[in-house]
Design a protein around this motif. Structure first.
Motif, PDB file in Angstrom:
ATOM      1  N   ILE A 195       0.844  -1.200   0.000  1.00  0.00           N
ATOM      2  CA  ILE A 195       0.000   0.000   0.000  1.00  0.00           C
ATOM      3  C   ILE A 195       0.876   1.246   0.000  1.00  0.00           C
ATOM      4  O   ILE A 195       1.821   1.344   0.789  1.00  0.00           O
ATOM      5  CB  ILE A 195      -0.913   0.038   1.248  1.00  0.00           C
ATOM      6  CG1 ILE A 195      -1.898  -1.139   1.241  1.00  0.00           C
ATOM      7  CG2 ILE A 195      -1.669   1.366   1.326  1.00  0.00           C
ATOM      8  CD1 ILE A 195      -2.715  -1.271   2.520  1.00  0.00           C
ATOM      9  N   ILE A 196       0.571   2.176  -0.912  1.00  0.00           N
ATOM     10  CA  ILE A 196       1.183   3.511  -0.878  1.00  0.00           C
ATOM     11  C   ILE A 196       0.077   4.499  -0.515  1.00  0.00           C
ATOM     12  O   ILE A 196      -0.940   4.568  -1.202  1.00  0.00           O
ATOM     13  CB  ILE A 196       1.817   3.897  -2.227  1.00  0.00           C
ATOM     14  CG1 ILE A 196       2.969   2.942  -2.576  1.00  0.00           C
ATOM     15  CG2 ILE A 196       2.332   5.338  -2.187  1.00  0.00           C
ATOM     16  CD1 ILE A 196       3.638   3.236  -3.914  1.00  0.00           C
ATOM     17  N   MET A 197       0.265   5.228   0.582  1.00  0.00           N
ATOM     18  CA  MET A 197      -0.722   6.211   1.021  1.00  0.00           C
ATOM     19  C   MET A 197      -0.538   7.521   0.258  1.00  0.00           C
ATOM     20  O   MET A 197       0.588   7.989   0.070  1.00  0.00           O
ATOM     21  CB  MET A 197      -0.579   6.485   2.526  1.00  0.00           C
ATOM     22  CG  MET A 197      -0.817   5.279   3.432  1.00  0.00           C
ATOM     23  SD  MET A 197      -2.503   4.619   3.412  1.00  0.00           S
ATOM     24  CE  MET A 197      -3.442   6.009   4.032  1.00  0.00           C
ATOM     25  N   LEU A 198      -1.657   8.093  -0.179  1.00  0.00           N
ATOM     26  CA  LEU A 198      -1.658   9.392  -0.860  1.00  0.00           C
ATOM     27  C   LEU A 198      -2.400  10.390   0.011  1.00  0.00           C
ATOM     28  O   LEU A 198      -3.504  10.101   0.468  1.00  0.00           O
ATOM     29  CB  LEU A 198      -2.391   9.292  -2.208  1.00  0.00           C
ATOM     30  CG  LEU A 198      -1.951   8.217  -3.187  1.00  0.00           C
ATOM     31  CD1 LEU A 198      -2.932   8.166  -4.352  1.00  0.00           C
ATOM     32  CD2 LEU A 198      -0.552   8.495  -3.696  1.00  0.00           C
ATOM     33  N   THR A 199      -1.803  11.543   0.248  1.00  0.00           N
ATOM     34  CA  THR A 199      -2.499  12.526   1.052  1.00  0.00           C
ATOM     35  C   THR A 199      -1.982  13.931   0.812  1.00  0.00           C
ATOM     36  O   THR A 199      -0.843  14.120   0.386  1.00  0.00           O
ATOM     37  CB  THR A 199      -2.378  12.195   2.556  1.00  0.00           C
ATOM     38  OG1 THR A 199      -3.070  13.176   3.310  1.00  0.00           O
ATOM     39  CG2 THR A 199      -0.936  12.175   2.984  1.00  0.00           C
ATOM     40  N   ALA A 200      -2.838  14.900   1.083  1.00  0.00           N
ATOM     41  CA  ALA A 200      -2.440  16.302   0.998  1.00  0.00           C
ATOM     42  C   ALA A 200      -1.771  16.732   2.302  1.00  0.00           C
ATOM     43  O   ALA A 200      -1.190  17.804   2.392  1.00  0.00           O
ATOM     44  CB  ALA A 200      -3.649  17.175   0.733  1.00  0.00           C
ATOM     45  N   TYR A 218       4.649   6.393   1.362  1.00  0.00           N
ATOM     46  CA  TYR A 218       3.800   7.549   1.650  1.00  0.00           C
ATOM     47  C   TYR A 218       4.197   8.646   0.687  1.00  0.00           C
ATOM     48  O   TYR A 218       5.373   8.958   0.555  1.00  0.00           O
ATOM     49  CB  TYR A 218       4.094   7.969   3.090  1.00  0.00           C
ATOM     50  CG  TYR A 218       3.204   9.024   3.667  1.00  0.00           C
ATOM     51  CD1 TYR A 218       3.368  10.357   3.326  1.00  0.00           C
ATOM     52  CD2 TYR A 218       2.228   8.686   4.591  1.00  0.00           C
ATOM     53  CE1 TYR A 218       2.556  11.334   3.878  1.00  0.00           C
ATOM     54  CE2 TYR A 218       1.413   9.649   5.157  1.00  0.00           C
ATOM     55  CZ  TYR A 218       1.594  10.967   4.799  1.00  0.00           C
ATOM     56  OH  TYR A 218       0.797  11.934   5.352  1.00  0.00           O
ATOM     57  N   ILE A 219       3.249   9.211  -0.028  1.00  0.00           N
ATOM     58  CA  ILE A 219       3.574  10.275  -0.973  1.00  0.00           C
ATOM     59  C   ILE A 219       2.565  11.412  -0.790  1.00  0.00           C
ATOM     60  O   ILE A 219       1.366  11.183  -0.671  1.00  0.00           O
ATOM     61  CB  ILE A 219       3.605   9.747  -2.428  1.00  0.00           C
ATOM     62  CG1 ILE A 219       4.133  10.810  -3.379  1.00  0.00           C
ATOM     63  CG2 ILE A 219       2.280   9.200  -2.873  1.00  0.00           C
ATOM     64  CD1 ILE A 219       4.537  10.235  -4.746  1.00  0.00           C
ATOM     65  N   THR A 220       3.089  12.636  -0.679  1.00  0.00           N
ATOM     66  CA  THR A 220       2.257  13.798  -0.372  1.00  0.00           C
ATOM     67  C   THR A 220       1.876  14.547  -1.640  1.00  0.00           C
ATOM     68  O   THR A 220       2.723  14.819  -2.492  1.00  0.00           O
ATOM     69  CB  THR A 220       3.018  14.737   0.585  1.00  0.00           C
ATOM     70  OG1 THR A 220       3.440  13.997   1.732  1.00  0.00           O
ATOM     71  CG2 THR A 220       2.139  15.885   1.035  1.00  0.00           C
ATOM     72  N   LYS A 221       0.581  14.848  -1.767  1.00  0.00           N
ATOM     73  CA  LYS A 221       0.112  15.658  -2.895  1.00  0.00           C
ATOM     74  C   LYS A 221       0.567  17.106  -2.677  1.00  0.00           C
ATOM     75  O   LYS A 221       0.584  17.570  -1.535  1.00  0.00           O
ATOM     76  CB  LYS A 221      -1.413  15.619  -2.990  1.00  0.00           C
ATOM     77  CG  LYS A 221      -2.021  14.229  -3.168  1.00  0.00           C
ATOM     78  CD  LYS A 221      -3.541  14.339  -3.035  1.00  0.00           C
ATOM     79  CE  LYS A 221      -4.205  12.980  -3.029  1.00  0.00           C
ATOM     80  NZ  LYS A 221      -5.655  13.060  -2.766  1.00  0.00           N
ATOM     81  N   PRO A 222       0.878  17.848  -3.752  1.00  0.00           N
ATOM     82  CA  PRO A 222       0.945  17.371  -5.149  1.00  0.00           C
ATOM     83  C   PRO A 222       2.256  16.646  -5.417  1.00  0.00           C
ATOM     84  O   PRO A 222       3.264  16.916  -4.783  1.00  0.00           O
ATOM     85  CB  PRO A 222       0.863  18.681  -5.948  1.00  0.00           C
ATOM     86  CG  PRO A 222       1.509  19.696  -5.055  1.00  0.00           C
ATOM     87  CD  PRO A 222       1.173  19.289  -3.643  1.00  0.00           C
TER      88      PRO A 222
END
Length: 231
Positions: free
Chosen positions: A80-85, A103-107
């Motif tokens: 699982i890779i979490m996407l979040t602002a 974990y990758i932060t938007k944008p």
């Protein structure tokens, strides 16, 4: 196509579209869900290779879905890779603590996303590291392209080797003939489903040493699975 399936879970259709386009350009097969309930059903039915999961969603949050998936032994090994602002450190830690692999932060740029996704898939997949895979005396070595059973070399064709490699890295899951065609032959190859039965028979014949053919089981009404448990 790479035969890798990615499930995109985000309640914003524009984000899903952007992710799908980036991943399809990188030759991944994409599934989409706008909420945790639909996502959970897709994970169980389709068994994706990786989940891109948005943190903030209406109803059940992404973090709660991740927690649920990691608790269930059927889905616990799905990366699982979490996407979040949210970029706060405590949220990042919370996501990793429930079992998220990255974990990758938007944008974020599509190029960064694909690079991170490839890295997580490599870590999660023994066949990409070249390490031998061993089950009950059966050993498949991806580097040397050899299969042995209790130290005795087993002769098999390249398709049977790929089929066995897929089974060894996806144990205890039932796959339809159509799914096996997609994963082992590739989605852009047009082969009849009965071809799978032919190669399953050849694989079982190759594994008859010490009755290892019993590891490749027929699942009535579905297809096949590789299992160390009695069928």
């Amino acid at each position: 196509m790479t035969s890798r399936t990615i499930l995109i879970v985000d309640d914003e259709s524009a984000i899903r579209d952007m992710l799908r386009i980036a991943l399809e350009m990188a030759e991944y097969r994409c599934l989409e869900a706008s909420n945790a309930q639909d996502a959970h059903a897709l994970v169980v039915d389709e068994k994706p290779d990786l989940i891109l999961l948005d943190w903030m969603m209406p109803g059940t949050s992404g973090i709660e879905l991740a927690r649920r998936l990691k608790r269930d032994e059927v889905t616990a090994n799905t990366p699982i890779i979490m996407l979040t602002a949210k970029g706060e450190e405590d949220n990042k830690i919370q996501g990793l603590e429930v079992g998220a692999d990255d974990y990758i932060t938007k944008p974020f740029s599509p190029r960064e996303l694909v690079a991170r996704l490839k890295a997580v898939l490599r870590r999660a997949d023994p066949q990409s590291t070249g390490k031998p895979i061993k089950v009950q005396g059966l050993c498949l070595d991806p580097s040397s392209h050899r299969v042995t059973i209790n130290e005795r070399e087993v002769d098999m064709g390249p398709t049977e080797f790929r089929l066995l490699q897929f089974f060894l890295t996806h144990q205890e899951r039932a796959y339809t003939r159509s799914q096996l065609l997609d994963h082992v032959w590739g989605g852009n190859v047009y082969v009849e489903e009965r071809t799978v039965d032919v190669h399953i028979r050849r694989l079982r014949k190759a594994l008859t040493v010490d009755q290892h053919e019993n590891l490749v089981q027929t699942v009535r009404g579905t297809g096949y699975r590789f299992s160390t448990k009695a069928g």
